[in-house]
Design an enzyme around this catalytic site. Structure first.
Site, PDB file in Angstrom:
ATOM      1  N   THR A 117     -12.557  -5.289  27.803  1.00  0.00           N
ATOM      2  CA  THR A 117     -11.665  -4.728  28.826  1.00  0.00           C
ATOM      3  C   THR A 117     -10.846  -5.838  29.491  1.00  0.00           C
ATOM      4  OG1 THR A 117     -13.313  -3.034  29.219  1.00  0.00           O
ATOM      5  CG2 THR A 117     -11.662  -3.306  30.935  1.00  0.00           C
ATOM      6  N   THR A 137     -21.206  -6.083  32.898  1.00  0.00           N
ATOM      7  CA  THR A 137     -21.923  -5.772  31.649  1.00  0.00           C
ATOM      8  C   THR A 137     -23.407  -5.943  31.901  1.00  0.00           C
ATOM      9  OG1 THR A 137     -22.543  -6.514  29.435  1.00  0.00           O
ATOM     10  CG2 THR A 137     -21.355  -8.098  30.744  1.00  0.00           C
ATOM     11  N   ASP A 139     -25.343  -6.753  29.708  1.00  0.00           N
ATOM     12  CA  ASP A 139     -25.788  -7.844  28.819  1.00  0.00           C
ATOM     13  C   ASP A 139     -25.742  -9.222  29.487  1.00  0.00           C
ATOM     14  OD1 ASP A 139     -25.978  -5.859  26.956  1.00  0.00           O
ATOM     15  OD2 ASP A 139     -24.372  -6.577  25.657  1.00  0.00           O
ATOM     16  N   ARG A 277     -46.059   0.399  17.064  1.00  0.00           N
ATOM     17  CA  ARG A 277     -45.095   1.437  17.473  1.00  0.00           C
ATOM     18  C   ARG A 277     -43.856   0.756  18.055  1.00  0.00           C
ATOM     19  NH1 ARG A 277     -48.414   4.018  15.185  1.00  0.00           N
ATOM     20  NH2 ARG A 277     -49.527   5.890  15.860  1.00  0.00           N
ATOM     21  N   HIS A 283     -29.652   3.574  26.045  1.00  0.00           N
ATOM     22  CA  HIS A 283     -28.770   3.798  27.204  1.00  0.00           C
ATOM     23  C   HIS A 283     -29.518   4.096  28.497  1.00  0.00           C
ATOM     24  CE1 HIS A 283     -26.124   3.924  23.792  1.00  0.00           C
ATOM     25  NE2 HIS A 283     -25.136   3.648  24.622  1.00  0.00           N
ATOM     26  N   GLN A 285     -31.045   1.959  29.855  1.00  0.00           N
ATOM     27  CA  GLN A 285     -30.777   0.705  30.586  1.00  0.00           C
ATOM     28  C   GLN A 285     -29.459   0.746  31.340  1.00  0.00           C
ATOM     29  OE1 GLN A 285     -32.006  -2.773  27.625  1.00  0.00           O
ATOM     30  NE2 GLN A 285     -31.637  -0.848  26.608  1.00  0.00           N
ATOM     31  N   ARG A 286     -28.571   1.649  30.939  1.00  0.00           N
ATOM     32  CA  ARG A 286     -27.241   1.679  31.558  1.00  0.00           C
ATOM     33  C   ARG A 286     -27.053   2.823  32.543  1.00  0.00           C
ATOM     34  NH1 ARG A 286     -23.246   0.708  26.665  1.00  0.00           N
ATOM     35  NH2 ARG A 286     -22.448   2.700  27.398  1.00  0.00           N
TER      36      ARG A 286
HETATM   37  O1  F6P Z   1     -22.040  -4.247  25.977  1.00  0.00           O
HETATM   38  C1  F6P Z   1     -23.045  -3.526  26.568  1.00  0.00           C
HETATM   39  C2  F6P Z   1     -23.799  -2.719  25.568  1.00  0.00           C
HETATM   40  O2  F6P Z   1     -24.743  -2.118  26.362  1.00  0.00           O
HETATM   41  C3  F6P Z   1     -24.415  -3.499  24.395  1.00  0.00           C
HETATM   42  O3  F6P Z   1     -25.597  -4.162  24.683  1.00  0.00           O
HETATM   43  C4  F6P Z   1     -24.599  -2.403  23.384  1.00  0.00           C
HETATM   44  O4  F6P Z   1     -24.616  -2.921  22.073  1.00  0.00           O
HETATM   45  C5  F6P Z   1     -23.407  -1.551  23.612  1.00  0.00           C
HETATM   46  O5  F6P Z   1     -23.042  -1.703  24.965  1.00  0.00           O
HETATM   47  C6  F6P Z   1     -23.635  -0.113  23.275  1.00  0.00           C
HETATM   48  O6  F6P Z   1     -22.480   0.602  23.546  1.00  0.00           O
HETATM   49  P1  F6P Z   1     -22.249   2.155  23.242  1.00  0.00           P
HETATM   50  O7  F6P Z   1     -22.218   2.826  24.554  1.00  0.00           O
HETATM   51  O8  F6P Z   1     -20.948   2.203  22.535  1.00  0.00           O
HETATM   52  O9  F6P Z   1     -23.385   2.652  22.386  1.00  0.00           O
END
Ligand code: F6P
Length: 365
Positions: A117, A137, A139, A277, A283, A285-286
């Site tokens: 971006t 990010t 990351d 396992r 996601h 994490q996001r």
């Molecule tokens: O860049 C952040 C990130 O969370 C990466 O670690 C991961 O590979 C990517 O985004 C996943 O993105 P998407 O939402 O496209 O699956």
């Protein structure tokens, strides 16, 4: 002073985006008397009929603890495409967006995003649009800033996952593998591995060998711990091999990593005979609410970004350095990926307390 500025969120979402938006709006209105317009769905909102929203103090009320972004975001789109591993910025698309910015009377942009971006933001800046970037990010791999917002929340989530895997691993004497995000870097795996007491941490910066990993599992067994917790960054790779992809991408999308956790599970089970396992955190994490640190960092970044714009600091990105928010050239922020220093303090600490990175040399120790 600008009469009206625009705000854009781009790339993958990260906890704290709304904290930045709120802070940008409040600072711009209260401190500088500017109007703020939100551009929807990343830069895409500047194309065609345009998609924007007026951002008043009232419009951003209550968004601080909310996950995601109230403006919407896009990972891919018409502003950059991938041609033979190279990123290309289509001139016509950028031209259309700039014309629309002029029609909307938006004089400057706050662009909140990661390397992709901010690389687009840099193209706008090169064509005369005053831009300030805000580093986002989970990351934490953006150069020129010690931290990006979203990272600390992701570590909290990954640490909680490791804590939970710990008790089930110990109860069943299993090897548990947690795959976390981290496309090119192991920041999440390293930090969560330390905080969540992992036995093995696999990161892209240190290619691993299964011989070394199995040696660690065996050593733990000998010392009476019959379970092993492994955290692996999605971009980690075995010595001499490349990363594992779910999808190789196309002209509009970057390749998508994923699958290393299950590969490690399969090999460890085969080589040790121990039940294993794998959990892919993905996601989780996001999504969801930012932690207190990311709310605070996002708020400070947002206010500092507006102050930078007002002071003519354009073509820059706000960055955290030695505890202070400073302005660095956008070009510096997008030039390199910030990787984990393999001889750095945290890696050393992890090794000193007995965590293995499964490097081939460790097997010979
Ligand atoms: O860049 C952040 C990130 O969370 C990466 O670690 C991961 O590979 C990517 O985004 C996943 O993105 P998407 O939402 O496209 O699956």
């Amino acid at each position: 002073m600008y009469k009206q500025i625009g705000v854009i969120t781009g790339g993958g979402d990260a906890p704290g985006l709304n904290a930045v938006i709120r802070s940008v709006v409040r600072t711009a209105i209260k401190e500088f008397g500017m109007k703020v317009t939100g551009i929807e769905d990343s830069f895409e909102g500047l194309l065609g009929e345009t998609q924007t929203m007026k951002l008043t103090t009232r419009a951003v009320s209550g968004i601080l603890p909310r996950g995601g972004t109230m403006l919407g975001t896009r990972n891919t789109g018409g502003f950059c495409c991938f041609v033979e591993d190279k990123v290309v910025f289509p001139e016509e698309t950028i031209k259309e967006a700039i014309e629309n910015l002029r029609k909307l009377e938006i004089e400057a942009l706050v662009v909140i995003g990661g390397d992709g971006t901010l690389a687009i933001a840099q193209e706008f800046y090169k064509r005369g649009i005053p831009v300030i970037g805000v580093p986002k990010t989970i990351d934490n791999d953006l150069a020129a800033t010690e931290l990006t917002f979203g990272f600390m929340t992701a570590i909290d989530i990954a640490t909680e996952a490791l804590d939970r895997l710990h008790t089930t691993a110990a109860s069943h004497d299993r090897v548990m593998i947690l795959e976390v995000m981290g496309r090119h870097t192991g920041w999440i795996a390293l930090h969560a591995g330390l905080a969540g007491s992992a036995d093995v941490i696999l990161i892209p910066e240190i290619p691993f060998s299964f011989e070394s990993m199995v040696q660690k599992v065996r050593a733990r067994e000998k010392s009476g711990s019959r379970f092993t917790n492994i955290v692996v960054a999605e971009g980690a790779k075995e010595v001499g091999k490349s990363e594992i992809y779910q999808d190789f991408g196309d002209i509009k999308s970057a390749p998508r990593l994923g699958g290393i956790g299950d590969y490690v599970r399969h090999k460890v089970e085969e080589m040790t005979g121990k039940e294993s396992r794998c959990v892919v955190l993905g996601h989780l994490q996001r999504g969801g609410s930012p932690n207190a640190f990311d709310r605070m960092l996002g708020t400070n970044f947002g206010a500092c970004a507006v102050r930078a714009l007002a002071n003519g600091q354009v073509g820059k990105m706000v960055a955290l350095q030695a505890g202070y928010v400073v302005n660095v050239p956008l070009s510096e922020a997008i030039a390199n990926v910030k990787t984990v220093p393999v001889n750095g303090q945290l890696v050393r600490t992890a090794r000193d307390i007995g965590i293995s990175f499964a490097a081939p040399k460790e097997a010979k120790l």
